[in-house]
Design an enzyme around this catalytic site. Structure first.
Site, PDB file in Angstrom:
ATOM      1  N   ASP A  13      24.641  19.126  12.952  1.00  0.00           N
ATOM      2  CA  ASP A  13      25.006  19.626  12.629  1.00  0.00           C
ATOM      3  C   ASP A  13      25.474  21.370  12.119  1.00  0.00           C
ATOM      4  O   ASP A  13      25.598  21.912  12.271  1.00  0.00           O
ATOM      5  CB  ASP A  13      26.342  20.226  13.577  1.00  0.00           C
ATOM      6  CG  ASP A  13      26.375  19.073  15.318  1.00  0.00           C
ATOM      7  OD1 ASP A  13      25.592  18.876  15.642  1.00  0.00           O
ATOM      8  OD2 ASP A  13      27.481  18.444  15.537  1.00  0.00           O
ATOM      9  N   LYS A  16      19.958  22.579  11.133  1.00  0.00           N
ATOM     10  CA  LYS A  16      19.138  21.808  10.714  1.00  0.00           C
ATOM     11  C   LYS A  16      17.384  22.797  11.777  1.00  0.00           C
ATOM     12  O   LYS A  16      16.836  22.898  11.553  1.00  0.00           O
ATOM     13  CB  LYS A  16      18.598  20.653  11.150  1.00  0.00           C
ATOM     14  CG  LYS A  16      19.068  19.977  10.092  1.00  0.00           C
ATOM     15  CD  LYS A  16      19.063  18.227   9.740  1.00  0.00           C
ATOM     16  CE  LYS A  16      19.010  17.835  11.688  1.00  0.00           C
ATOM     17  NZ  LYS A  16      21.096  17.438  11.908  1.00  0.00           N
ATOM     18  N   GLY A  40      20.894  18.638  18.860  1.00  0.00           N
ATOM     19  CA  GLY A  40      20.561  19.303  20.139  1.00  0.00           C
ATOM     20  C   GLY A  40      20.686  20.863  19.320  1.00  0.00           C
ATOM     21  O   GLY A  40      21.122  20.547  17.184  1.00  0.00           O
ATOM     22  N   HIS A  41      19.661  20.852  19.451  1.00  0.00           N
ATOM     23  CA  HIS A  41      19.743  22.320  18.591  1.00  0.00           C
ATOM     24  C   HIS A  41      19.651  24.170  19.221  1.00  0.00           C
ATOM     25  O   HIS A  41      19.167  23.456  20.201  1.00  0.00           O
ATOM     26  CB  HIS A  41      17.923  22.288  18.094  1.00  0.00           C
ATOM     27  CG  HIS A  41      17.332  21.626  16.748  1.00  0.00           C
ATOM     28  ND1 HIS A  41      18.493  21.095  15.859  1.00  0.00           N
ATOM     29  CD2 HIS A  41      15.853  20.779  16.736  1.00  0.00           C
ATOM     30  CE1 HIS A  41      17.522  20.132  15.360  1.00  0.00           C
ATOM     31  NE2 HIS A  41      16.260  19.952  15.747  1.00  0.00           N
ATOM     32  N   ARG A 142      14.664  -6.506  21.718  1.00  0.00           N
ATOM     33  CA  ARG A 142      13.251  -6.611  22.303  1.00  0.00           C
ATOM     34  C   ARG A 142      13.082  -6.738  23.877  1.00  0.00           C
ATOM     35  O   ARG A 142      12.367  -7.752  23.752  1.00  0.00           O
ATOM     36  CB  ARG A 142      12.016  -7.968  21.555  1.00  0.00           C
ATOM     37  CG  ARG A 142      11.814  -7.457  20.381  1.00  0.00           C
ATOM     38  CD  ARG A 142      11.441  -8.513  19.386  1.00  0.00           C
ATOM     39  NE  ARG A 142      12.713  -9.112  18.203  1.00  0.00           N
ATOM     40  CZ  ARG A 142      12.933 -10.360  18.372  1.00  0.00           C
ATOM     41  NH1 ARG A 142      12.111 -10.955  17.637  1.00  0.00           N
ATOM     42  NH2 ARG A 142      14.086 -10.817  18.106  1.00  0.00           N
ATOM     43  N   GLN A 223      20.872  14.361  13.399  1.00  0.00           N
ATOM     44  CA  GLN A 223      21.666  14.260  13.346  1.00  0.00           C
ATOM     45  C   GLN A 223      21.726  13.791  11.466  1.00  0.00           C
ATOM     46  O   GLN A 223      20.867  14.952  11.099  1.00  0.00           O
ATOM     47  CB  GLN A 223      21.946  12.460  13.239  1.00  0.00           C
ATOM     48  CG  GLN A 223      22.725  12.512  15.038  1.00  0.00           C
ATOM     49  CD  GLN A 223      21.052  11.624  16.137  1.00  0.00           C
ATOM     50  OE1 GLN A 223      20.050  11.626  15.657  1.00  0.00           O
ATOM     51  NE2 GLN A 223      20.675  12.983  16.995  1.00  0.00           N
TER      52      GLN A 223
HETATM   53  P1  IMP Z   1      25.541   8.027  19.473  1.00  0.00           P
HETATM   54  O1  IMP Z   1      24.072   8.836  18.777  1.00  0.00           O
HETATM   55  O2  IMP Z   1      25.326   9.115  21.005  1.00  0.00           O
HETATM   56  O3  IMP Z   1      25.310   6.752  19.830  1.00  0.00           O
HETATM   57  O4  IMP Z   1      26.731   8.795  18.714  1.00  0.00           O
HETATM   58  C1  IMP Z   1      27.286   8.116  18.020  1.00  0.00           C
HETATM   59  C2  IMP Z   1      27.840   8.715  16.912  1.00  0.00           C
HETATM   60  O5  IMP Z   1      26.646   9.706  16.272  1.00  0.00           O
HETATM   61  C3  IMP Z   1      29.308  10.191  17.602  1.00  0.00           C
HETATM   62  O6  IMP Z   1      30.184   9.937  16.686  1.00  0.00           O
HETATM   63  C4  IMP Z   1      28.215  11.122  17.852  1.00  0.00           C
HETATM   64  O7  IMP Z   1      29.648  12.280  17.099  1.00  0.00           O
HETATM   65  C5  IMP Z   1      27.741  11.526  16.525  1.00  0.00           C
HETATM   66  N1  IMP Z   1      26.315  11.708  16.836  1.00  0.00           N
HETATM   67  C6  IMP Z   1      25.121  11.862  17.260  1.00  0.00           C
HETATM   68  N2  IMP Z   1      24.520  13.007  17.498  1.00  0.00           N
HETATM   69  C7  IMP Z   1      25.001  14.131  16.487  1.00  0.00           C
HETATM   70  C8  IMP Z   1      24.347  14.750  16.073  1.00  0.00           C
HETATM   71  O8  IMP Z   1      23.729  15.540  16.812  1.00  0.00           O
HETATM   72  N3  IMP Z   1      25.231  15.867  15.851  1.00  0.00           N
HETATM   73  C9  IMP Z   1      26.266  15.613  15.225  1.00  0.00           C
HETATM   74  N4  IMP Z   1      27.126  14.136  15.494  1.00  0.00           N
HETATM   75  C10 IMP Z   1      26.032  13.544  16.704  1.00  0.00           C
END
Ligand code: IMP
Length: 425
Positions: A13, A16, A40-41, A142, A223
């Site tokens: 977040d 980007k 999410g952007h 797999r 991420q």
């Molecule tokens: P997952 O990617 O849904 O499995 O979540 C694993 C961890 O990554 C959690 O703490 C989420 O809040 C974090 N996370 C996943 N995607 C994002 C993102 O785009 N921004 C911020 N945190 C993220």
């Protein structure tokens, strides 16, 4: 050449999307290489807000080919909905390319993400519940289904049967849920396949040809480094490799194809979900950051945890990514503070850590060592020239630059495309 990777260096977040969007203006191809619709952007163009989760930002430019690479996990329903939403707003999505090797998020992945989080109770990860972890787990064991399987109903059925047998046992016997119906999934995914078939392509070949022709290719990370499966705050991480090295595996290019690596960091720090966050601010300061920075997730709407800039984590991320430059976002949000803290080190049992502690127990328990700088009260949202930044803001940026070890090339002072200050590098 050139390939440019754009990566988050905090916990996601960082903004980007806006930087990708700016670069996409001069880019031939934009590739997503990992993650899925957990990302999410929010991009603001001409006062219009676009929330993208899976489709790369390049879609907003007619000259740009948006690519979903092999390392991404794709929820086809979400992808189709996103395409429909963009098309309804007059955006041409026909250039989008989708790798046949990308793995599919299946209904049981969503279900398992929800029930395993519940099962973990207070140890839950706080995932986005989009089925990301279970889909990557199946890829590794797999038994995953891939985008190309949508084109071969027989193969799709055979693979689904194998996977579903195990998943239904898990869902019913371990988690006490109802089994999922094979026919229903097949019907649903047949429709998705018909819809997505024209987009499916050998995306790695497309990317290589673009690079060979001297075109600019942008590898768009989702991420961030501190959520990286191998290098982040495990187990509170995502299930892929957002770092720049992940772009090679996830898009299908060699390391020599990437020559510029841009790290994006907020001027402060946020994280969603569980896990250590040493520079987390006290509740009063966090409240100001949440409100002034609108710190609610684009994907889940969750309130983000807020803290001060963590230079130790940022330096670690800079090293992992071999950053060539740094973009600092949301500097305008800090105008609300009379003084600003920067976490310059950690402390644990009387010892000072200037590098990330390699032991997670220490990282979980360490205390931040803050350096405090004078703030500024000027509104920065209309600043475009670095010389118009208040001197306290310039000192703040210089401190960050020195601690992170990468030059600050741009500073964002608001959500609009034009709210950028180009720094002399
Ligand atoms: P997952 O990617 O849904 O499995 O979540 C694993 C961890 O990554 C959690 O703490 C989420 O809040 C974090 N996370 C996943 N995607 C994002 C993102 O785009 N921004 C911020 N945190 C993220």
């Amino acid at each position: 050449m050139p390939g440019i990777a754009l990566v988050g260096i905090q916990w996601g977040d960082e903004g980007k999307g806006k930087v990708t969007d700016l670069l996409a203006g001069h880019t031939d191809t934009v590739v997503r290489y990992q993650g899925g619709n957990n990302a999410g952007h929010t991009i603001v163009v001409g006062g219009e807000r676009y929330a993208l989760h899976l489709v790369p930002t390049g879609v907003l430019y007619e000259h740009c080919t948006p690519v979903i690479g092999p390392g991404v996990v794709v929820d086809p329903q979400v992808l189709i909905e996103e395409i429909d939403t963009l098309e309804a707003r007059g955006i041409d999505v026909s250039r989008l390319l989708l790798s046949g090797n990308a793995h599919l998020i299946m209904p049981y992945h969503l279900e398992l993400d929800r029930v395993t989080e519940r099962w973990l109770g207070k140890n839950r990860l706080g995932t986005t519940k989009r089925g990301i972890g279970p889909a990557y787990a199946d890829k590794a064991t797999r038994i995953g289904l891939r985008v190309q399987d949508l084109l071969s109903p027989k193969i799709f059925a055979a693979k689904l049967e194998v996977a579903l047998k195990e998943k239904n046992l898990l869902l019913t016997r371990v988690y006490g849920r109802l089994p999922l119906e094979m026919d229903e999934i097949q019907d649903q995914y047949r429709t998705f396949g018909a819809r997505l078939a024209p987009l499916i392509a050998d995306t790695a070949l497309h990317v290589q040809r673009a690079l060979d022709a001297g075109k600019t290719v942008l590898f768009e990370g989702a991420q961030a480094a501190m959520l990286d499966l191998d290098h982040g705050t495990y187990p509170f991480v995502t299930s892929s490799n957002p770092i720049a090295g992940g772009a090679c595996a996830g898009a299908g290019v060699g390391p020599r194809d990437i020559e510029r690596i841009i790290g994006v960091a907020k001027a402060y720090c946020t994280r969603v979900g569980s896990g250590p966050f040493p520079s987390e601010a006290d509740p009063a300061d966090a409240e100001v950051l949440v409100e002034e920075g609108a710190e609610y997730g684009t994907t889940t709407g969750r309130r983000r945890r807020c803290g001060w800039f963590d230079a130790v984590a940022a330096r670690y991320a800079s090293r992992l990514n071999t950053l060539t430059e740094l973009v600092v976002t949301k500097l305008d949000v800090l105008s609300s503070f009379s003084s600003i803290k920067v976490c310059v080190a950690y402390e644990y049992e009387g010892r000072r850590y200037e590098e990330l502690p390699p032991n997670q127990t220490i990282f979980n328990k360490c205390r931040p060592v803050f350096e405090e700088l004078p703030g500024w009260s000027e509104d920065l949202t209309s600043v475009r020239d670095p010389d118009d930044l208040p001197k306290q803001a310039r000192s703040y940026l210089e401190l960050i630059e020195g601690l992170v070890g990468a030059p600050v090339s741009q500073v964002s002072v608001g959500p609009g495309r034009d709210q950028m200050v180009e720094m002399p590098v």
